[in-house]
Structures are given as C-alpha cells and as structure tokens.
Scaffold this motif. Structure first.
Motif, PDB file in Angstrom:
ATOM      1  N   TYR A  68       0.829  -1.206   0.000  1.00 40.49           N
ATOM      2  CA  TYR A  68       0.000   0.000   0.000  1.00 40.49           C
ATOM      3  C   TYR A  68       0.867   1.261   0.000  1.00 40.49           C
ATOM      4  CZ  TYR A  68      -3.589   3.366   1.235  1.00 40.49           C
ATOM      5  OH  TYR A  68      -4.438   4.436   1.225  1.00 40.49           O
TER       6      TYR A  68
ATOM      7  N   TYR B  88      -4.595  -1.271  -2.013  1.00 39.93           N
ATOM      8  CA  TYR B  88      -4.433  -2.675  -1.620  1.00 39.93           C
ATOM      9  C   TYR B  88      -4.825  -3.608  -2.759  1.00 39.93           C
ATOM     10  CZ  TYR B  88      -4.195  -1.119   3.267  1.00 39.93           C
ATOM     11  OH  TYR B  88      -3.843  -0.518   4.443  1.00 39.93           O
TER      12      TYR B  88
ATOM     13  N   ARG C 155      -9.487  -8.150  -1.271  1.00 39.04           N
ATOM     14  CA  ARG C 155      -8.703  -6.913  -1.399  1.00 39.04           C
ATOM     15  C   ARG C 155      -9.417  -5.919  -2.314  1.00 39.04           C
ATOM     16  NH1 ARG C 155      -3.008  -8.575  -3.380  1.00 39.04           N
ATOM     17  NH2 ARG C 155      -4.268 -10.030  -4.560  1.00 39.04           N
TER      18      ARG C 155
ATOM     19  N   GLN D 176      -7.260  -4.698   7.380  1.00 35.31           N
ATOM     20  CA  GLN D 176      -6.353  -3.551   7.286  1.00 35.31           C
ATOM     21  C   GLN D 176      -6.348  -2.697   8.551  1.00 35.31           C
ATOM     22  OE1 GLN D 176      -9.209  -3.778   5.616  1.00 35.31           O
ATOM     23  NE2 GLN D 176     -10.333  -1.956   6.239  1.00 35.31           N
TER      24      GLN D 176
END
Length: 146
Positions: A58, A64, A93, A117
């Motif tokens: 990232y 992502y 993702r 995340q």
C-alpha cells in the motif's frame, strides 16, 4: 513349611490397569490441547507477516487492490494452515482494504483466523471439542480465550 509362589494376583493387576486408565483419561485430552496450542502461532505469525507485506504494498502503490486478478493463496509454507486473501472464492482486497485468512488443514482443520487492514482480528473454531471462536481476537486456548 508353606512356600508362596512369586507373581501378581488378579486383583493387583486389575488395580494397576484401572490406575493407568484413569491417568490416560485425564492426560490425553490435555496433551491434545497442548499440541493444538503449539500449532496456532504458525497461523498468527504468518498472518502478521502477510499484513506487513500488504501495508508495504500500500505504501508503494497507494492501493491494496491486486495488480492482477485472482486471490493470493499460500499453502506451501505451512504444514497446518492455508493462507489466502479470499473468502468463499471471492477476493477481499479492494483499493482501501483487505482481509487475510488462515484456514486450518490436517490436524488443525476447523480453525480459521483472520485480520484486516485495521488490525481487527477474529477467529472461528468449528468441530473441535472444547474450543470456540472469538470475533474480537485470535483464540489461543480452549473456551475462546485469547
């Protein structure tokens, strides 16, 4: 003079067998839980390492989302867990988030760990006697303890 023959009586042998059976009934479940607890760090450690790699991705790409379509799955580095970014066959993702999964296999079947995340951790355990999942942490002991 009376001579006594050497050996054990049937009662003595039955008492010894009963003592061994009681010890086995107590010891085997404890040993099984001990071995399961010893395999859990493999899942949690690899999930943490994968999370670091995604955060580095990232930082480099400001997303992502994967560069290519498809799930990232790693089943070769672990004897007891498969690691993936998919849930139910769908990629988790996106540009702004992800969820990583460690799915138990072999003797760890029924264990599943995840992290996203925001570092929100959760675990589910199905079909393993005495173990339950926890939606807010990674289970490391019986009864859903973290």
């Amino acid at each position: 003079m009376k001579t006594r023959s050497a050996g054990f009586t049937l009662i003595e042998i039955m008492i010894a067998i009963a003592v061994v059976a009681i010890l086995a009934a107590v010891g085997l479940p404890s040993y099984r839980n001990y071995t399961l607890r010893g395999k859990i760090p493999e899942a949690t450690g690899n999930l943490a390492a994968m999370r670091v790699k995604l955060e580095q991705f990232y930082q480099d790409n400001r997303t992502y989302a994967p560069a290519t379509a498809g799930c990232v799955t790693d089943s070769t580095t672990s004897k007891y867990f498969d690691f993936t970014t998919c849930s139910g066959g769908a990629e988790t993702r996106t540009a702004t988030g992800y969820t990583l999964f460690a799915i138990g296999k072999a003797s760890m079947a029924g264990f599943s760990y995840s992290v996203d995340q925001t570092n929100a951790k959760s675990s589910t355990v199905t079909g393993v006697s005495g173990w339950t999942g926890n939606g807010s942490c990674w289970v490391t002991r019986t009864g859903g303890e973290c």
